[in-house]
Structures are given as structure tokens and as C-alpha cells.
Design a protein around this motif. Structure first.
Motif, PDB file in Angstrom:
ATOM      1  N   GLY A 157    -113.961 -48.787  38.179  1.00 27.99           N
ATOM      2  CA  GLY A 157    -112.961 -48.601  39.238  1.00 27.99           C
ATOM      3  C   GLY A 157    -112.172 -47.321  39.049  1.00 27.99           C
ATOM      4  O   GLY A 157    -112.568 -46.426  38.295  1.00 27.99           O
ATOM      5  N   GLY A 158    -111.015 -47.233  39.731  1.00 25.00           N
ATOM      6  CA  GLY A 158    -110.210 -46.006  39.683  1.00 25.00           C
ATOM      7  C   GLY A 158    -109.513 -45.819  38.349  1.00 25.00           C
ATOM      8  O   GLY A 158    -109.438 -46.732  37.534  1.00 25.00           O
ATOM      9  N   LEU A 159    -108.985 -44.629  38.164  1.00 27.13           N
ATOM     10  CA  LEU A 159    -108.285 -44.342  36.910  1.00 27.13           C
ATOM     11  C   LEU A 159    -106.898 -44.965  36.894  1.00 27.13           C
ATOM     12  O   LEU A 159    -106.369 -45.382  37.916  1.00 27.13           O
ATOM     13  N   SER A 220    -116.997 -45.683  37.293  1.00 27.15           N
ATOM     14  CA  SER A 220    -117.656 -45.514  38.601  1.00 27.15           C
ATOM     15  C   SER A 220    -117.291 -46.689  39.496  1.00 27.15           C
ATOM     16  O   SER A 220    -116.734 -47.693  39.037  1.00 27.15           O
ATOM     17  N   ARG A 221    -117.602 -46.530  40.751  1.00 26.57           N
ATOM     18  CA  ARG A 221    -117.496 -47.650  41.697  1.00 26.57           C
ATOM     19  C   ARG A 221    -118.916 -48.050  42.090  1.00 26.57           C
ATOM     20  O   ARG A 221    -119.849 -47.258  41.985  1.00 26.57           O
ATOM     21  N   GLY A 222    -119.075 -49.286  42.532  1.00 28.10           N
ATOM     22  CA  GLY A 222    -120.408 -49.769  42.918  1.00 28.10           C
ATOM     23  C   GLY A 222    -121.282 -50.005  41.687  1.00 28.10           C
ATOM     24  O   GLY A 222    -120.822 -49.936  40.548  1.00 28.10           O
ATOM     25  N   PRO A 273    -107.168 -56.489  32.766  1.00 24.30           N
ATOM     26  CA  PRO A 273    -106.869 -56.058  34.139  1.00 24.30           C
ATOM     27  C   PRO A 273    -106.268 -54.661  34.198  1.00 24.30           C
ATOM     28  O   PRO A 273    -105.337 -54.348  33.458  1.00 24.30           O
ATOM     29  N   LYS A 274    -106.810 -53.844  35.062  1.00 20.94           N
ATOM     30  CA  LYS A 274    -106.349 -52.463  35.222  1.00 20.94           C
ATOM     31  C   LYS A 274    -106.182 -52.166  36.699  1.00 20.94           C
ATOM     32  O   LYS A 274    -107.076 -52.467  37.482  1.00 20.94           O
ATOM     33  N   THR A 275    -105.071 -51.672  37.106  1.00 22.02           N
ATOM     34  CA  THR A 275    -104.919 -51.175  38.469  1.00 22.02           C
ATOM     35  C   THR A 275    -103.634 -50.392  38.558  1.00 22.02           C
ATOM     36  O   THR A 275    -102.588 -50.844  38.104  1.00 22.02           O
ATOM     37  N   ILE A 276    -103.739 -49.239  39.156  1.00 16.87           N
ATOM     38  CA  ILE A 276    -102.531 -48.429  39.317  1.00 16.87           C
ATOM     39  C   ILE A 276    -101.629 -49.056  40.391  1.00 16.87           C
ATOM     40  O   ILE A 276    -100.426 -48.894  40.385  1.00 16.87           O
ATOM     41  N   ASP A 277    -102.249 -49.792  41.315  1.00 14.09           N
ATOM     42  CA  ASP A 277    -101.486 -50.327  42.450  1.00 14.09           C
ATOM     43  C   ASP A 277    -100.638 -51.553  42.087  1.00 14.09           C
ATOM     44  O   ASP A 277     -99.863 -52.025  42.899  1.00 14.09           O
ATOM     45  N   ASN A 278    -100.817 -52.070  40.875  1.00 14.58           N
ATOM     46  CA  ASN A 278    -100.101 -53.268  40.436  1.00 14.58           C
ATOM     47  C   ASN A 278    -100.378 -54.465  41.344  1.00 14.58           C
ATOM     48  O   ASN A 278     -99.506 -55.288  41.592  1.00 14.58           O
ATOM     49  N   LEU A 319     -97.717 -41.685  48.106  1.00 15.16           N
ATOM     50  CA  LEU A 319     -98.088 -42.242  46.803  1.00 15.16           C
ATOM     51  C   LEU A 319     -99.214 -43.259  46.967  1.00 15.16           C
ATOM     52  O   LEU A 319     -99.431 -43.786  48.050  1.00 15.16           O
ATOM     53  N   MET A 320     -99.890 -43.560  45.851  1.00 19.26           N
ATOM     54  CA  MET A 320    -100.987 -44.535  45.927  1.00 19.26           C
ATOM     55  C   MET A 320    -100.479 -45.933  46.263  1.00 19.26           C
ATOM     56  O   MET A 320     -99.295 -46.232  46.063  1.00 19.26           O
ATOM     57  N   GLY A 321    -101.380 -46.754  46.702  1.00 18.35           N
ATOM     58  CA  GLY A 321    -101.029 -48.119  47.081  1.00 18.35           C
ATOM     59  C   GLY A 321    -101.797 -48.487  48.326  1.00 18.35           C
ATOM     60  O   GLY A 321    -101.357 -48.229  49.440  1.00 18.35           O
ATOM     61  N   ARG A 322    -102.988 -49.028  48.114  1.00 17.51           N
ATOM     62  CA  ARG A 322    -103.879 -49.338  49.235  1.00 17.51           C
ATOM     63  C   ARG A 322    -103.315 -50.450  50.102  1.00 17.51           C
ATOM     64  O   ARG A 322    -103.073 -50.289  51.274  1.00 17.51           O
ATOM     65  N   TYR A 323    -103.150 -51.607  49.479  1.00 19.09           N
ATOM     66  CA  TYR A 323    -102.639 -52.776  50.211  1.00 19.09           C
ATOM     67  C   TYR A 323    -101.303 -53.228  49.656  1.00 19.09           C
ATOM     68  O   TYR A 323    -100.665 -54.106  50.215  1.00 19.09           O
ATOM     69  N   ALA A 375     -96.442 -45.136  51.067  1.00 17.68           N
ATOM     70  CA  ALA A 375     -97.629 -45.618  50.342  1.00 17.68           C
ATOM     71  C   ALA A 375     -98.843 -45.307  51.205  1.00 17.68           C
ATOM     72  O   ALA A 375     -98.790 -45.419  52.432  1.00 17.68           O
ATOM     73  N   GLU A 376     -99.943 -44.954  50.558  1.00 14.39           N
ATOM     74  CA  GLU A 376    -101.121 -44.491  51.304  1.00 14.39           C
ATOM     75  C   GLU A 376    -101.656 -45.523  52.299  1.00 14.39           C
ATOM     76  O   GLU A 376    -102.277 -45.177  53.301  1.00 14.39           O
ATOM     77  N   GLY A 377    -101.397 -46.805  52.033  1.00 12.40           N
ATOM     78  CA  GLY A 377    -101.922 -47.845  52.921  1.00 12.40           C
ATOM     79  C   GLY A 377    -100.988 -48.182  54.074  1.00 12.40           C
ATOM     80  O   GLY A 377    -101.322 -49.007  54.928  1.00 12.40           O
ATOM     81  N   THR A 432    -101.102 -37.776  44.931  1.00  9.14           N
ATOM     82  CA  THR A 432    -101.975 -38.936  44.727  1.00  9.14           C
ATOM     83  C   THR A 432    -102.555 -39.066  43.323  1.00  9.14           C
ATOM     84  O   THR A 432    -102.212 -39.985  42.582  1.00  9.14           O
ATOM     85  N   TYR A 433    -103.469 -38.157  42.947  1.00  7.93           N
ATOM     86  CA  TYR A 433    -104.179 -38.324  41.676  1.00  7.93           C
ATOM     87  C   TYR A 433    -103.323 -37.910  40.480  1.00  7.93           C
ATOM     88  O   TYR A 433    -103.627 -38.292  39.352  1.00  7.93           O
ATOM     89  N   MET A 434    -102.263 -37.127  40.761  1.00  9.93           N
ATOM     90  CA  MET A 434    -101.446 -36.657  39.634  1.00  9.93           C
ATOM     91  C   MET A 434    -100.721 -37.789  38.926  1.00  9.93           C
ATOM     92  O   MET A 434    -100.445 -37.710  37.732  1.00  9.93           O
ATOM     93  N   ILE A 435    -100.427 -38.868  39.682  1.00  7.86           N
ATOM     94  CA  ILE A 435     -99.658 -39.940  39.043  1.00  7.86           C
ATOM     95  C   ILE A 435    -100.537 -40.901  38.247  1.00  7.86           C
ATOM     96  O   ILE A 435    -100.049 -41.747  37.516  1.00  7.86           O
ATOM     97  N   ARG A 436    -101.870 -40.786  38.408  1.00  9.05           N
ATOM     98  CA  ARG A 436    -102.692 -41.713  37.639  1.00  9.05           C
ATOM     99  C   ARG A 436    -103.578 -40.998  36.612  1.00  9.05           C
ATOM    100  O   ARG A 436    -104.141 -41.630  35.725  1.00  9.05           O
ATOM    101  N   ALA A 437    -103.709 -39.670  36.762  1.00  3.59           N
ATOM    102  CA  ALA A 437    -104.604 -38.939  35.850  1.00  3.59           C
ATOM    103  C   ALA A 437    -103.843 -38.391  34.649  1.00  3.59           C
ATOM    104  O   ALA A 437    -104.049 -37.263  34.228  1.00  3.59           O
TER     105      ALA A 437
HETATM  106  O1  F6P Z   1    -110.339 -41.850  45.123  1.00  2.00           O
HETATM  107  P1  F6P Z   1    -110.661 -43.019  44.278  1.00  2.00           P
HETATM  108  O2  F6P Z   1    -110.985 -42.675  42.893  1.00  2.00           O
HETATM  109  O3  F6P Z   1    -111.680 -43.916  44.911  1.00  2.00           O
HETATM  110  O4  F6P Z   1    -109.343 -43.876  44.146  1.00  2.00           O
HETATM  111  C1  F6P Z   1    -108.439 -44.079  45.176  1.00  2.00           C
HETATM  112  C2  F6P Z   1    -107.932 -45.488  45.181  1.00  2.00           C
HETATM  113  O5  F6P Z   1    -107.814 -46.036  43.913  1.00  2.00           O
HETATM  114  C3  F6P Z   1    -106.608 -46.739  43.799  1.00  2.00           C
HETATM  115  O6  F6P Z   1    -105.783 -46.035  42.953  1.00  2.00           O
HETATM  116  C4  F6P Z   1    -106.841 -48.097  43.213  1.00  2.00           C
HETATM  117  O7  F6P Z   1    -107.340 -47.902  41.923  1.00  2.00           O
HETATM  118  C5  F6P Z   1    -106.022 -46.794  45.195  1.00  2.00           C
HETATM  119  O8  F6P Z   1    -104.645 -46.801  45.232  1.00  2.00           O
HETATM  120  C6  F6P Z   1    -106.615 -45.574  45.807  1.00  2.00           C
HETATM  121  O9  F6P Z   1    -106.751 -45.728  47.185  1.00  2.00           O
END
Ligand code: F6P
Ligand code: ATP
Ligand code: MG
Length: 536
Positions: A157-159, A220-222, A273-278, A319-323, A375-377, A432-437
Motif C-alpha cells: 500500500g501507500g507510504l 506496491s498496490r495490487g 496496521p499502517k495508514t497515513i489516513d488514520n 492534505l491526504m485523506g481519502r475517506y 482533505a483530498e477526499g 500531499t506526498y511531503m507529509i508521508r515521505a
Molecule cells: O499515490 P498513492 O501512492 O497511490 O497514494 C495516495 C493515497 O494513499 C493514501 O495516503 C492512503 O495510503 C491516501 O490518502 C492517498 O489518496
């Protein structure tokens, strides 16, 4: 006078049939009531004296000395699977931690088999005792000989800040605490099981990785193919699998565990469990979240500095946060430079009374500048209405989001220049990516260490198909299905959102909003429940 809270204690006990619930990879036991009883040795006298993992175990009901019938107090344990559930003759060994220098002076090295962690700590006197999870930590007996362990670690999944710390601490924990030397890194996520060579991981190899962002093992994803993955686990002789990832990854871990169980393999599957979105349910907070919120402060601060230095400055930070809008919510609360926070859970609108344009205009008049955190979502439905886009998905099947930041920027610019005839200075920041990388901060590093060590203790103790995480700040082993069945989202009827509204004094967007009705009509119960049960 306040009446004494009845305590589940007794001097006599008898067995009751076990109400046994089972969901994917989990077992729940509901323990009947122990009422009107007080005794300091309750733990050893009542059900706590019986190891509740054993299938033969019957929950024990304790009664008062006057033998009044006890009522069900709704004590439920949502237990995690154990290898002996399907490998009944598996031998156990004394835990090598008994000889460990680190634990030499610890008063109680091993977690009692009876220790549980309550999911809810804010309760009312008459509430059922509720759901409990098995407490994480080292057990007296282990189900692996150290020199027979072949462990592997994978990240998917994501970083998120802190992944490398978790990897490092799993390797060091296995090696320093249990003397395990055979540890493999699976490269590039789930598909790495069947498409890449493994990396040999030692404390020396991972020594410095916690100082770097990203994942040392890559991700990776998938690419989740349960059979191929388990074939590979079997072929390589792997017997402990540590899987670091978000909700999708944990769903994949549950499938791996199911297949392992089906094939009757002695393989411990541990999810971290890992997720930046909490957004992972049950656990208090996901690792790296605090670091991300801290890093977001830099972007917000930059926006604020920019807009307060010009006339009619409008700063937007996405900022990040899909849902789940937790990063935006917490970053806003922490900053105090934010005028308005928009999250996916709270629909907003632009025009008219109580709308965003009106609010921006007011703040510009009042302060000369305004900062919006987004939030991005958030507002995806509005962006979709105006853009001709085909629904895109990433390799894991997650919906690709539209850029609400750019959309809002254009909307506000248009409104003020064309409609209001007012010049504004727009500054849009997308960190976006600066806060998780980035590497994790000190407190996340400690948190990651606890997660990793708890996962190692759990796997060594023979638990499998579990996720580890803090529940009310105590680390617990949680059935995987419990953390994947729902997503954690910002609850608008919870006090935390009210705190944000009170802090920014932004509109709640309730007027002209469907939410208003929804809250009125159906959420009275939820509000009541949250007022009682909220843990924040
Ligand atoms: O661009 P990537 O790597 O798919 O990640 C983006 C998504 O990953 C997340 O950080 C969840 O891990 C979401 O907030 C964001 O939409
Ligand atoms: N329902 C599922 N069943 C099996 N595997 C899944 C499932 N959903 C996702 N996966 C696998 O889990 C991995 C990671 O999933 P995903 O990309 O959704 O990230 P995640 O773990 O949810 O993390 P995050 O959302 O925080 O980035 C991928 O390899 C994907 O194939
Ligand atoms: Mg996810």
C-alpha cells in the motif's frame, strides 16, 4: 449517596455453557455476569483463572455468597486464532525471554493468558461490560523453536512515516529477544512473494533504516494472489509472516491466514496496521499519523505566512485523506492559523448564506487573509459534476480521486474576481506526498517499536491471523476482520468535530445541507451513544 458499582467478585463459581461467536478468523466469547460481588482476588477466582483460548474452556459465572442469581453482564472477548486451533498436537516450549537480559528485572515478564483490553473505557454503571481483546505481549510458552523460525516481512500500500522503524524492530525483536536469525524481506509488496527474490534481514542490515522515510522493502498496490503467495510461503519454508499495510493489506492478510489454516500449515500471520489516513478501525491511532500532522504544520504555516503578507490573501492547503479527514482535522486543530477545514465526512457548499464564499469574504474583510485546509477526499461529488472524467482506479481497486484543491482554487478565484469584482491573492499548497515521505518522529518511533515487538511476541506465542494495535493505549491482538469490516472516519456527531468548529469558528454547513436532516432524524441515538461512549 452514590451507590457502589457492583463488582464481579465471588467466593463461589460454577460453569456455564459458552456462548461462542465466530467471525472471519475471530472468536468471541461472551461472559455472563458477576454482580454485587466484591473481592480483591476476583481475577484468579472467576473466569480469569481459566485460559479462555482453550476450546474446552467454559466461561465461569461468579455469584455472591448469598447465591443470588447473577445476571449476564455482557462481557465479550473477541479472540484471535491460535495455531493449536487446527494443529492440536503442536508442541510448546518455554519462552526464551526467561533467559533474556532485557527482561531480567521485569516484575512480570509474561502477560497472563487471562489479560484482556477493554474496547470501551468510558461506560456507565449499568452498561454491559462490552467487547475485550486479548492483551498483547510475551507469553510464558512459545510454539516455535528459535532456530526453526523462518520469518518474512512485507510492506504493501501507500507510504507512511515509520514503516522502516517497524521493519527494523521486527528484525531486532526477533533476533535480540528470541534469537531468531533467519529473517527474509519480501520486496515490493504482495507480488514480491512470487515475483522477486528475497532479501536477508539482520539487525546490522536494518540498523539505520528508521532514519529514512519510505519503506526499505519497497511497496506496491495490487498483485495479491492468495494461492501464489501461500505456495511461496510453503515452498520457502516460511513459518512467520509479518504484513505491514493498510485496510486493503489487512484484507489480504486475512485471506493468507485462511489459506494457511486450510492447508494446515504452522505459519503465524501477523498484521501490523499502517495508514497515513488514520482510517483503521478499533485501534487508537495509526503509526506515522502524528508525524504527518506535524509535517502538515509546515505547509499550513507557509500558507499563513504567504497570505498574511499580501492583500486579500487566500491560502489553500490540500492534505491526504481519502475517506477520512483526520489529518486535516488534527492539523487544523494543532495549527490555529486555519480559518476553515473541509473533510470528506462533512459536505460543504460554496454559494449563498452559510456557504464557503460568504465565509471567505467575511474573513478577508475582518483579517485581510484566510487559510483553508482541505482533505483530498472532500467535495469529490462537486468536482465530479463539473469534470468529464472516467472513474479511475489504482492497481488495488481504490478509486482515484479528482483534484479538489485545484478545483476549489479556481472556484474561489472566479467568484471573487468575476462575481465580487475583488482582487484576491491565491496561494495553493499541495504537500500531499511531503507529509508521508518522511521518517517518523520520536513518539511514532516508540509506537512503531511497541507494534513490532507485540507482533513478534504474538507470532512466537502461536497466535495467527491477528492484527496488533493499541486499544485505549494498551496494545492488543485484534481479529483481522474487526479492523477491515469498517473504516474509521471523522464522526460529525462526536465532540472532536465540535471542538474543531469551536476552534476555527467556521460554518458547519448545516444550513441547506442534507446533513441537518440526517442528524435530526436518525442520529439522536448515535449522538446519545457517542456522548456516553466517546473515548476522546
Ligand atoms: O499515490 P498513492 O501512492 O497511490 O497514494 C495516495 C493515497 O494513499 C493514501 O495516503 C492512503 O495510503 C491516501 O490518502 C492517498 O489518496
Ligand atoms: N480485498 C482485498 N483482498 C485481498 N487483497 C487486497 C484487498 N484489497 C487490497 N488488497 C491488496 O493489499 C495491498 C495493498 O492494498 P491498498 O493498495 O488498498 O493499500 P492499503 O493496504 O489499503 O494501504 P493504504 O490505503 O493505507 O495505502 C495490495 O497488494 C492489494 O492487492
Ligand atoms: Mg487503504
Amino acid at each position: 449517596m452514590e451507590s457502589a458499582i457492583s463488582s464481579p467478585l465471588s467466593t463461589s463459581s460454577h460453569l456455564l455453557p459458552s456462548p461462542y461467536r465466530s467471525s472471519l478468523g475471530s472468536r468471541s466469547q461472551s461472559f455472563p455476569s458477576l454482580q454485587n460481588l466484591r473481592h480483591p482476588s476476583f481475577k484468579s477466582r472467576c473466569f480469569f483463572g481459566v485460559p479462555f483460548r482453550s476450546r474446552q474452556t467454559q466461561p465461569i459465572r461468579c455469584q455472591s455468597s448469598n447465591q443470588q442469581p447473577a445476571k449476564d453482564d455482557g462481557f465479550v472477548i473477541e479472540d484471535v486464532p491460535h495455531l493449536t486451533d487446527f494443529l492440536s498436537n503442536l508442541p510448546s516450549y518455554p519462552n526464551p525471554l526467561k533467559q533474556s537480559q532485557a527482561y531480567a528485572v521485569v516484575k512480570q515478564t509474561f502477560v497472563s493468558t487471562d489479560d484482556v483490553v477493554a474496547q470501551k473505557v468510558v461506560v456507565q454503571k449499568d452498561d454491559p461490560r462490552g467487547v475485550h481483546f486479548r492483551r498483547a505481549g510475551p507469553r510464558e510458552k512459545v510454539y516455535f523453536k528459535s532456530d526453526e523460525v523462518r520469518a518474512c516481512i512485507v510492506t504493501c500500500g501507500g507510504l507512511c512515516p515509520g514503516i522502516n522503524t517497524v521493519i527494523r524492530e521486527i528484525v531486532c525483536g526477533l533476533n535480540y529477544m528470541y534469537g531468531v536469525e533467519d529473517i527474509l524481506g519480501i520486496e515490493g509488496g504482495y507480488r514480491g512473494f512470487y515475483s522477486k527474490n528475497t532479501l536477508r534481514l539482520t539487525p546490522k542490515v536494518v540498523n539505520d533504516i528508521h532514519k529514512r522515510g519510505g519503506t526499505f522493502l519497497r511497496t506496491s498496490r495490487g498483485g495479491h494472489d492468495t494461492n501464489k503467495i501461500v505456495d511461496n510461503i510453503q515452498d520457502r519454508g516460511i513459518n512467520q509472516v509479518y504484513i505491514i499495510g493498510g485496510d486493503g493489506t489487512q484484507k489480504g492478510a486475512a485471506l493468507i491466514y485462511k489459506e494457511v489454516e486450510k492447508r494446515g500449515l504452522q505459519v503465524a500471520v501477523a498484521g501490523i496496521p499502517k495508514t497515513i489516513d488514520n482510517d483503521i478501525a478499533v485501534i487508537d491511532k495509526s503509526f506515522g499519523f502524528d508525524t504527518a500532522v506535524e509535517e502538515a504544520q509546515r505547509a499550513i504555516n507557509a500558507a499563513h505566512v504567504e497570505v498574511e503578507s499580501v492583500e486579500n490573501g487566500v491560502g489553500i492547503v490540500k492534505l491526504m485523506g481519502r475517506y477520512s479527514g483526520f489529518i486535516a482535522l488534527y492539523a487544523t486543530l494543532a495549527s490555529r492559523d486555519v480559518d476553515c477545514c473541509l473533510v470528506p465526512e462533512s459536505p460543504f457548499y460554496l454559494e449563498g448564506r452559510g456557504g464557503l464564499f460568504e465565509f471567505v469574504e467575511e474573513r478577508l474583510k475582518e483579517n485581510g487573509h484566510v487559510v483553508i485546509v482541505l482533505a483530498e477526499g472532500a467535495g469529490q461529488e462537486y468536482v465530479a459534476q463539473e469534470m468529464q472524467v472516467v472513474d479511475g482506479k489504482d492497481a488495488s481497486g481504490n478509486k482515484l480521486l479528482l483534484d479538489v484543491g485545484l478545483w476549489l482554487t479556481e472556484k474561489i478565484k472566479d467568484h471573487f474576481t468575476k462575481v465580487q469584482k475583488m482582487a484576491i491573492n491565491m496561494k495553493y499548497i499541495d504537500p500531499t506526498y511531503m507529509i508521508r515521505a518522511i521518517p517518523s518522529n520520536a513518539s511514532d518511533n516508540i509506537y512503531c517499536t511497541l507494534l513490532a515487538q507485540s507482533a513478534v511476541h504474538g507470532a512466537m506465542a502461536g497466535f495467527s491471523g491477528f492484527t496488533v494495535g493499541p486499544v485505549n493505549s494498551r496494545h492488543a491482538y485484534i481479529p483481522i476482520s474487526r479492523v477491515t469490516e469498517t473504516q474509521n472516519t471523522v464522526n460529525l456527531t462526536d465532540r472532536m468535530w465540535a471542538r474543531l468548529l469551536a476552534s476555527t469558528n467556521q460554518p458547519s454547513f448545516l444550513e441547506g445541507n442534507a446533513l441537518h436532516e440526517r442528524v435530526d432524524k436518525e442520529d439522536v441515538d448515535v449522538i446519545n451513544h457517542n456522548m456516553r461512549a466517546t473515548s476522546i
